[in-house]
Design a protein around this motif. Structure first.
Motif, short mmCIF file in Angstrom:
data_model
loop_
_atom_site.label_atom_id
_atom_site.label_comp_id
_atom_site.label_asym_id
_atom_site.label_seq_id
_atom_site.Cartn_x
_atom_site.Cartn_y
_atom_site.Cartn_z
N UNK A 88 0.96 -1.26 0.05
CA UNK A 88 -0.13 0.03 -0.10
C UNK A 88 0.96 1.40 -0.08
N UNK A 89 1.87 1.19 0.62
CA UNK A 89 2.55 2.63 0.87
C UNK A 89 3.45 2.80 0.18
N UNK A 90 4.40 1.74 -0.33
CA UNK A 90 5.54 1.83 -1.32
C UNK A 90 5.07 1.61 -2.72
N UNK A 91 4.52 0.62 -2.99
CA UNK A 91 4.12 0.10 -4.35
C UNK A 91 2.80 1.18 -4.98
N UNK A 92 1.92 1.05 -3.95
CA UNK A 92 0.48 1.59 -4.81
C UNK A 92 0.37 3.00 -4.55
N UNK A 93 1.00 3.55 -3.21
CA UNK A 93 0.49 4.91 -3.01
C UNK A 93 2.02 5.98 -3.15
N UNK A 94 3.21 5.26 -3.07
CA UNK A 94 4.42 5.90 -3.17
C UNK A 94 4.62 6.81 -2.27
N UNK A 95 3.97 6.62 -0.93
CA UNK A 95 4.37 7.36 0.25
C UNK A 95 5.72 7.38 0.68
N UNK A 96 6.36 6.36 0.38
CA UNK A 96 7.81 6.12 0.96
C UNK A 96 8.31 5.31 -0.25
N UNK A 97 9.65 5.30 0.09
CA UNK A 97 10.70 4.47 -1.20
C UNK A 97 10.72 3.12 -0.38
N UNK A 98 11.25 2.11 -1.16
CA UNK A 98 11.52 0.88 -0.59
C UNK A 98 12.80 1.03 0.50
N UNK A 99 13.81 1.99 0.21
CA UNK A 99 14.83 2.08 1.13
C UNK A 99 14.24 2.55 2.55
N UNK A 100 13.49 3.72 2.29
CA UNK A 100 12.80 4.36 3.58
C UNK A 100 12.02 3.37 4.34
N UNK A 101 11.21 2.32 3.52
CA UNK A 101 10.59 1.56 4.28
C UNK A 101 11.32 0.60 5.04
N UNK A 102 12.69 0.15 4.44
CA UNK A 102 13.65 -0.82 5.34
C UNK A 102 13.90 -0.16 6.64
N UNK A 103 14.50 1.41 6.55
CA UNK A 103 14.82 1.97 7.44
C UNK A 103 13.60 2.12 8.43
N UNK A 104 12.56 2.51 8.21
CA UNK A 104 11.33 2.68 9.14
C UNK A 104 11.06 1.36 9.83
N UNK A 105 11.01 0.10 9.29
CA UNK A 105 11.12 -1.07 9.73
C UNK A 105 12.04 -1.21 10.81
N UNK A 106 13.41 -0.97 10.55
CA UNK A 106 14.34 -1.31 11.42
C UNK A 106 14.31 -0.31 12.55
N UNK A 107 13.88 1.07 12.37
CA UNK A 107 13.58 1.85 13.36
C UNK A 107 12.64 1.36 14.35
N UNK A 108 11.45 1.06 13.75
CA UNK A 108 10.16 0.32 14.45
C UNK A 108 10.25 -0.72 15.43
N UNK B 34 4.35 -1.71 20.33
CA UNK B 34 3.83 -2.39 19.50
C UNK B 34 4.43 -2.19 18.14
N UNK B 35 5.01 -3.29 17.40
CA UNK B 35 5.78 -2.92 16.04
C UNK B 35 4.63 -2.28 15.02
N UNK B 36 3.51 -2.98 14.82
CA UNK B 36 2.86 -2.33 13.78
C UNK B 36 2.37 -0.81 13.96
N UNK B 37 2.11 -0.47 15.26
CA UNK B 37 1.82 0.83 15.60
C UNK B 37 2.90 1.79 15.25
N UNK B 38 4.09 1.34 15.80
CA UNK B 38 5.49 2.06 15.63
C UNK B 38 5.58 2.38 14.35
#
Length: 181
Positions: free
Chosen positions: A33-53, A59-63
Motif C-alpha cells: 500500500x505505502x510503497x508500491x501503490x501510493x508511493x508515500x515512502x520509497x523501498x529504502x525508506x521502508x526498510x529503515x522505518x522497519x528497522x527503527x520500528x 507494538x511494532x505495527x503501531x510504531x
C-alpha cells in the motif's frame, strides 16, 4: 482533492482489519500500500522505518504506522495512521471480551485457532526473508538471529539484552568495521 488524513487512516484501518498475525504479518500489506501503490515512502525508506520500528519499545505495527504517518504529515499524520492501525484490533478485542465466555470451551473455535497458527508463521517468515534480501543480508550473517533465538530459548537470556547487544553490534559495525571493508 483528496484528504491525506482520511486516506492514510483508511489505508491503515484496512491493513489492521485484514491482517492476522500481528505487526510482522502486516509488513507485506503495508509495503504494498505505502510503497508500491501510493508511493508515500520509497523501498529504502521502508526498510529503515522497519528497522527503527523494531528497535523502539511498543507494538511494532503501531510504531511502523506512526513513523510512516509522521513521514507523511508530521504529528497529525502519525495520529491518523496510528489510530487507523490500532482501531480494528481494539474493536475486535472489545467484541471478543464481550462474548468470549460463550466460546471458552468450544472445540470448533479451538480448532480454528490451531489451523490459523501455521498461516501466521508463514505470514511472519515471508517478510522476514524479503527484508533480509532487500537489506542485502547474506548467509554469512544468518548466525546473528539464530544465536539470539538460541540464547533466549536455551539460556533464558532476556530479549531486551539481545536487542541492546544487536543495536550496539550494528553501531560498531557501521561506525568502525564497514568503513574499512
Amino acid at each position: 482533492m483528496r484528504n491525506i488524513y482520511i486516506e492514510s487512516f483508511a489505508t491503515f484501518f484496512k491493513i489492521g482489519m485484514f491482517t492476522l498475525g500481528g505487526g510482522y504479518a502486516m509488513i507485506p500489506l503495508i509495503e504494498q500500500e505505502v510503497v508500491a501503490r501510493r508511493g508515500w515512502v520509497t523501498k529504502e525508506e521502508m526498510i529503515d522505518l522497519i528497522a527503527i520500528s523494531q528497535s523502539c519499545p511498543g507494538v511494532f505495527a503501531i510504531n511502523l504506522s506512526t513513523f510512516i504517518g509522521y513521514r507523511l504529515r508530521k504529528t497529525r499524520g502519525a495520529l491518523c495512521t496510528s489510530i487507523g492501525t490500532a482501531m480494528p484490533s481494539f474493536l475486535c478485542i472489545l467484541l471478543i471480551a464481550m462474548f468470549f465466555h460463550q466460546f471458552d470451551d468450544n472445540p470448533v473455535v479451538a480448532a480454528i485457532f490451531r489451523g490459523i497458527r501455521p498461516a501466521v508463521v508463514a505470514l511472519i517468515a515471508v517478510p522476514t526473508f524479503d527484508l533480509a534480501r532487500s537489506a542485502k543480508v547474506g548467509w554469512a550473517n544468518c548466525w546473528i538471529p539464530i544465536a539470539g533465538a538460541l540464547a533466549i530459548w536455551a539460556f533464558g537470556v532476556s530479549p531486551i539484552l539481545i536487542i541492546i547487544l544487536a543495536g550496539l553490534g550494528g553501531y560498531v559495525y557501521g561506525k568502525y568495521i564497514k568503513p574499512t571493508e
